[in-house]
Write a protein that holds these residues in place. Structure first.
Motif, PDB file in Angstrom:
ATOM      1  N   ASN A 103       1.014  -1.203  -0.052  1.00 15.00           N
ATOM      2  CA  ASN A 103       0.057   0.079   0.074  1.00 15.00           C
ATOM      3  C   ASN A 103       0.790   1.393  -0.011  1.00 15.00           C
ATOM      4  O   ASN A 103       0.766   2.489  -0.694  1.00 15.00           O
ATOM      5  CB  ASN A 103      -0.805  -0.044   1.218  1.00 15.00           C
ATOM      6  CG  ASN A 103      -1.969  -1.162   1.327  1.00 15.00           C
ATOM      7  OD1 ASN A 103      -2.255  -1.680   0.025  1.00 15.00           O
ATOM      8  ND2 ASN A 103      -2.767  -1.425   2.393  1.00 15.00           N
ATOM      9  N   LYS A 143       1.771   4.443  -3.226  1.00 15.05           N
ATOM     10  CA  LYS A 143       1.364   5.674  -3.181  1.00 15.05           C
ATOM     11  C   LYS A 143       2.232   6.749  -3.882  1.00 15.05           C
ATOM     12  O   LYS A 143       3.500   6.205  -4.341  1.00 15.05           O
ATOM     13  CB  LYS A 143       1.298   6.271  -1.591  1.00 15.05           C
ATOM     14  CG  LYS A 143       0.392   5.596  -0.820  1.00 15.05           C
ATOM     15  CD  LYS A 143       0.405   6.471   0.514  1.00 15.05           C
ATOM     16  CE  LYS A 143      -0.466   5.653   1.504  1.00 15.05           C
ATOM     17  NZ  LYS A 143      -0.384   6.019   2.833  1.00 15.05           N
ATOM     18  N   SER A 144       1.635   7.787  -4.616  1.00 12.02           N
ATOM     19  CA  SER A 144       2.543   8.720  -5.309  1.00 12.02           C
ATOM     20  C   SER A 144       2.420  10.209  -4.587  1.00 12.02           C
ATOM     21  O   SER A 144       1.332  10.699  -4.492  1.00 12.02           O
ATOM     22  CB  SER A 144       2.014   8.913  -6.735  1.00 12.02           C
ATOM     23  OG  SER A 144       2.960   9.650  -7.301  1.00 12.02           O
ATOM     24  N   GLN A 180       5.919   8.190  -2.793  1.00 12.84           N
ATOM     25  CA  GLN A 180       6.156   7.356  -1.741  1.00 12.84           C
ATOM     26  C   GLN A 180       6.422   7.816  -0.499  1.00 12.84           C
ATOM     27  O   GLN A 180       7.290   8.801  -0.412  1.00 12.84           O
ATOM     28  CB  GLN A 180       7.168   6.480  -2.322  1.00 12.84           C
ATOM     29  CG  GLN A 180       7.002   5.242  -3.215  1.00 12.84           C
ATOM     30  CD  GLN A 180       8.044   4.091  -3.104  1.00 12.84           C
ATOM     31  OE1 GLN A 180       8.981   4.346  -2.849  1.00 12.84           O
ATOM     32  NE2 GLN A 180       7.651   3.266  -4.012  1.00 12.84           N
TER      33      GLN A 180
END
Length: 142
Positions: free
Chosen positions: A94, A98-99, A101
Motif C-alpha cells: 500500500n 502511493k505517489s 512514496q
C-alpha cells in the motif's frame, strides 16, 4: 723476501667492478626526479552553478511511516502491532503504491535478532519501497 698475498703478479688487475660511483649517480638522479615531479593533488574539480537556485514550486512534505522492530521480533507499523509477515507485506505494498512514496523510518531495538530486521528490509526492497532509512543508531553508541 716478498711480503703480501702469494700466488699472483704484483700488478694484477682486480676483475670486479667498482659500483660505488654508479650508486652515487643513481641516488642523485632519484633525488632530482623526486624534486622535479609536481605535487599530486587529490581533488575532484566540479563546475558548480553560480547564483541562487530557482525556488521550488512543489514543496509537499512527504508522509513518514515509522516501522519499529521490537526486541522479540514484533513489527510495529506507525504504532500498530502487525500480527504476521503477510500483514506487513500488505502495508508495504500500500505504501509503495502511493505517489509520492512515503519515507520509511526503520527503528530496530538493540536486542532484536538481525534476521527480523533483515526480513523487513528484504520485504520492503522486494515490494518496491525506495525511501528507507535506519533511525535510532544512537542506542548502539555504548
Amino acid at each position: 723476501m716478498s711480503v703480501g698475498a702469494g700466488g699472483g703478479e704484483e700488478g694484477a688487475v682486480n676483475p670486479e667492478m667498482n659500483t660505488t660511483p654508479l650508486i652515487d649517480v643513481m641516488l642523485v638522479l632519484l633525488v632530482m626526479l623526486i624534486i622535479t615531479i609536481p605535487v599530486q593533488t587529490h581533488a575532484v574539480k566540479l563546475d558548480m552553478p553560480a547564483g541562487v537556485p530557482p525556488p521550488q514550486e512543489n514543496t509537499v512534505e512527504p508522509e513518514v511511516v515509522t516501522i519499529e522492530v521490537d526486541f522479540d521480533g514484533t513489527v510495529i507499523w506507525n504504532g500498530q502491532a502487525l500480527s504476521s509477515t503477510a500483514e506487513l507485506e500488505q502495508q508495504i505494498m500500500n505504501a509503495a503504491a502511493k505517489s509520492p512514496q512515503p519515507e520509511v523510518h526503520l527503528w530496530a531495538n538493540k536486542l532484536v535478532k538481525y534476521k527480523s530486521v533483515a526480513t523487513v528490509l528484504a520485504s520492503a526492497q522486494r515490494l518496491g519501497l525506495t525511501k528507507i532509512g535506519m533511525i535510532g543508531g544512537e542506542q548502539f553508541m555504548d
